[in-house]
Design an enzyme around this catalytic site. Structure first.
Site, PDB file in Angstrom:
ATOM      1  N   TYR A  51      10.918 -21.237 -46.743  1.00  0.00           N
ATOM      2  CA  TYR A  51       9.617 -20.943 -46.111  1.00  0.00           C
ATOM      3  C   TYR A  51       9.750 -20.703 -44.608  1.00  0.00           C
ATOM      4  O   TYR A  51       8.771 -20.859 -43.884  1.00  0.00           O
ATOM      5  CB  TYR A  51       8.646 -22.099 -46.375  1.00  0.00           C
ATOM      6  CG  TYR A  51       7.881 -21.997 -47.682  1.00  0.00           C
ATOM      7  CD1 TYR A  51       7.044 -20.904 -47.947  1.00  0.00           C
ATOM      8  CD2 TYR A  51       7.958 -22.997 -48.639  1.00  0.00           C
ATOM      9  CE1 TYR A  51       6.326 -20.816 -49.136  1.00  0.00           C
ATOM     10  CE2 TYR A  51       7.231 -22.913 -49.839  1.00  0.00           C
ATOM     11  CZ  TYR A  51       6.422 -21.815 -50.068  1.00  0.00           C
ATOM     12  OH  TYR A  51       5.697 -21.727 -51.244  1.00  0.00           O
ATOM     13  N   ARG A  87       0.621 -11.810 -58.318  1.00  0.00           N
ATOM     14  CA  ARG A  87      -0.315 -12.290 -57.284  1.00  0.00           C
ATOM     15  C   ARG A  87      -1.734 -12.359 -57.856  1.00  0.00           C
ATOM     16  O   ARG A  87      -2.506 -13.253 -57.509  1.00  0.00           O
ATOM     17  CB  ARG A  87      -0.283 -11.349 -56.072  1.00  0.00           C
ATOM     18  CG  ARG A  87       1.089 -11.194 -55.404  1.00  0.00           C
ATOM     19  CD  ARG A  87       1.488 -12.319 -54.515  1.00  0.00           C
ATOM     20  NE  ARG A  87       0.549 -12.597 -53.461  1.00  0.00           N
ATOM     21  CZ  ARG A  87       0.726 -13.568 -52.552  1.00  0.00           C
ATOM     22  NH1 ARG A  87       1.806 -14.344 -52.597  1.00  0.00           N
ATOM     23  NH2 ARG A  87      -0.159 -13.783 -51.615  1.00  0.00           N
ATOM     24  N   ARG A 104      -4.501 -20.579 -59.862  1.00  0.00           N
ATOM     25  CA  ARG A 104      -4.947 -21.475 -58.792  1.00  0.00           C
ATOM     26  C   ARG A 104      -6.389 -21.938 -59.009  1.00  0.00           C
ATOM     27  O   ARG A 104      -6.720 -23.086 -58.689  1.00  0.00           O
ATOM     28  CB  ARG A 104      -4.750 -20.796 -57.441  1.00  0.00           C
ATOM     29  CG  ARG A 104      -3.255 -20.831 -57.031  1.00  0.00           C
ATOM     30  CD  ARG A 104      -2.968 -19.918 -55.888  1.00  0.00           C
ATOM     31  NE  ARG A 104      -1.654 -20.176 -55.273  1.00  0.00           N
ATOM     32  CZ  ARG A 104      -1.109 -19.367 -54.382  1.00  0.00           C
ATOM     33  NH1 ARG A 104      -1.726 -18.259 -53.990  1.00  0.00           N
ATOM     34  NH2 ARG A 104       0.069 -19.656 -53.857  1.00  0.00           N
ATOM     35  N   ASN A 114      -0.976 -25.863 -54.277  1.00  0.00           N
ATOM     36  CA  ASN A 114      -1.682 -24.811 -55.014  1.00  0.00           C
ATOM     37  C   ASN A 114      -0.868 -24.248 -56.184  1.00  0.00           C
ATOM     38  O   ASN A 114      -1.007 -23.090 -56.552  1.00  0.00           O
ATOM     39  CB  ASN A 114      -2.158 -23.715 -54.053  1.00  0.00           C
ATOM     40  CG  ASN A 114      -1.016 -23.085 -53.282  1.00  0.00           C
ATOM     41  OD1 ASN A 114       0.145 -23.414 -53.507  1.00  0.00           O
ATOM     42  ND2 ASN A 114      -1.337 -22.168 -52.395  1.00  0.00           N
ATOM     43  N   GLU A 128      14.114 -13.457 -52.164  1.00  0.00           N
ATOM     44  CA  GLU A 128      13.774 -14.757 -52.758  1.00  0.00           C
ATOM     45  C   GLU A 128      14.489 -14.965 -54.097  1.00  0.00           C
ATOM     46  O   GLU A 128      14.916 -16.079 -54.404  1.00  0.00           O
ATOM     47  CB  GLU A 128      12.256 -14.861 -52.931  1.00  0.00           C
ATOM     48  CG  GLU A 128      11.547 -14.949 -51.587  1.00  0.00           C
ATOM     49  CD  GLU A 128      10.029 -15.034 -51.691  1.00  0.00           C
ATOM     50  OE1 GLU A 128       9.390 -15.127 -50.642  1.00  0.00           O
ATOM     51  OE2 GLU A 128       9.491 -15.003 -52.812  1.00  0.00           O
TER      52      GLU A 128
HETATM   53  N1  UDP Z   1      -0.309 -23.247 -46.980  1.00  0.00           N
HETATM   54  C1  UDP Z   1      -0.864 -24.426 -46.509  1.00  0.00           C
HETATM   55  N2  UDP Z   1      -1.933 -24.346 -45.647  1.00  0.00           N
HETATM   56  C2  UDP Z   1      -2.465 -23.148 -45.264  1.00  0.00           C
HETATM   57  C3  UDP Z   1      -1.900 -21.961 -45.750  1.00  0.00           C
HETATM   58  C4  UDP Z   1      -0.807 -22.043 -46.614  1.00  0.00           C
HETATM   59  O1  UDP Z   1      -0.400 -25.517 -46.826  1.00  0.00           O
HETATM   60  O2  UDP Z   1      -3.453 -23.143 -44.494  1.00  0.00           O
HETATM   61  C5  UDP Z   1       0.845 -23.328 -47.902  1.00  0.00           C
HETATM   62  C6  UDP Z   1       0.421 -23.045 -49.362  1.00  0.00           C
HETATM   63  O3  UDP Z   1       1.199 -23.883 -50.225  1.00  0.00           O
HETATM   64  C7  UDP Z   1       0.795 -21.584 -49.514  1.00  0.00           C
HETATM   65  C8  UDP Z   1       2.095 -21.519 -48.685  1.00  0.00           C
HETATM   66  O4  UDP Z   1       1.814 -22.358 -47.558  1.00  0.00           O
HETATM   67  O5  UDP Z   1       0.973 -21.228 -50.866  1.00  0.00           O
HETATM   68  C9  UDP Z   1       2.487 -20.142 -48.205  1.00  0.00           C
HETATM   69  O6  UDP Z   1       1.382 -19.562 -47.557  1.00  0.00           O
HETATM   70  P1  UDP Z   1       1.009 -18.030 -47.780  1.00  0.00           P
HETATM   71  O7  UDP Z   1      -0.027 -17.691 -46.752  1.00  0.00           O
HETATM   72  O8  UDP Z   1       2.253 -17.206 -47.820  1.00  0.00           O
HETATM   73  O9  UDP Z   1       0.259 -18.040 -49.201  1.00  0.00           O
HETATM   74  P2  UDP Z   1       0.682 -17.557 -50.675  1.00  0.00           P
HETATM   75  O10 UDP Z   1       1.505 -16.300 -50.526  1.00  0.00           O
HETATM   76  O11 UDP Z   1       1.444 -18.686 -51.312  1.00  0.00           O
HETATM   77  O12 UDP Z   1      -0.639 -17.310 -51.370  1.00  0.00           O
END
Ligand code: UDP
Length: 140
Positions: A51, A87, A104, A114, A128
């Site tokens: 990450y 997605r 989700r 999530n 990845e």
């Molecule tokens: N996350 C979090 N707080 C936030 C935004 C993201 O803890 O305000 C975490 C959450 O687990 C998320 C991950 O960071 O899935 C990666 O964030 P991203 O914006 O890439 O979201 P995703 O692609 O997983 O929807």
């Protein structure tokens, strides 16, 4: 549409609640094939490397702790337009905003915990997948 591969992670909040099968059913019902899958325990450092794009974000440390808190299931999903399709099946990052029927919306506990990760573009999907799997482990 081209056949793509994308990296998926079933996160600790979901493995803890025994939701792997229900989440995999959502992928398969959407036409995504699980062509590689393994259960692993990440260290905090390994989660941090995965990450690292979020390293400057306020939630980064908590996210890395969470991802290392219990085992995860990492998997490669294959199908037509698999990156966008996954997605769609996952739903919005914040479960409060996730469309009905998405993983989700049904299973996530909070914006952080999530239930699933999914690659967001072809370049990140390739990186990845290579982070977790060797070519020999991808059985399409
Ligand atoms: N996350 C979090 N707080 C936030 C935004 C993201 O803890 O305000 C975490 C959450 O687990 C998320 C991950 O960071 O899935 C990666 O964030 P991203 O914006 O890439 O979201 P995703 O692609 O997983 O929807």
């Amino acid at each position: 549409m081209a056949v793509e591969r994308t990296l998926s992670i079933i996160k600790p909040d979901a493995t803890r609640r025994n939701l792997t099968g229900k989440i995999n059913a959502k992928f398969e019902e959407a036409g995504l094939r699980i062509i590689a899958q393994k259960r692993i325990q990440l260290t905090k450092a390994q989660a941090g490397e995965f990450y690292k794009v979020h390293a400057e974000r306020p939630f980064y440390d908590e996210l890395c702790e969470f991802m290392a808190s219990e085992p995860v299931v990492v998997q490669v999903l294959e199908g037509e337009g698999a990156i966008a399709k996954n997605r769609e099946v996952m739903g919005a990052t914040n479960p409060a905003d996730a469309a009905e029927g998405t993983i989700r919306a049904e299973f996530a506990e909070s914006v952080g915990e999530n239930s699933v990760h999914g690659s967001d573009a072809p370049e990140t999907a390739a990186e990845e997948i290579a982070y977790y799997f060797s070519g020999l482990e991808l059985v399409g």
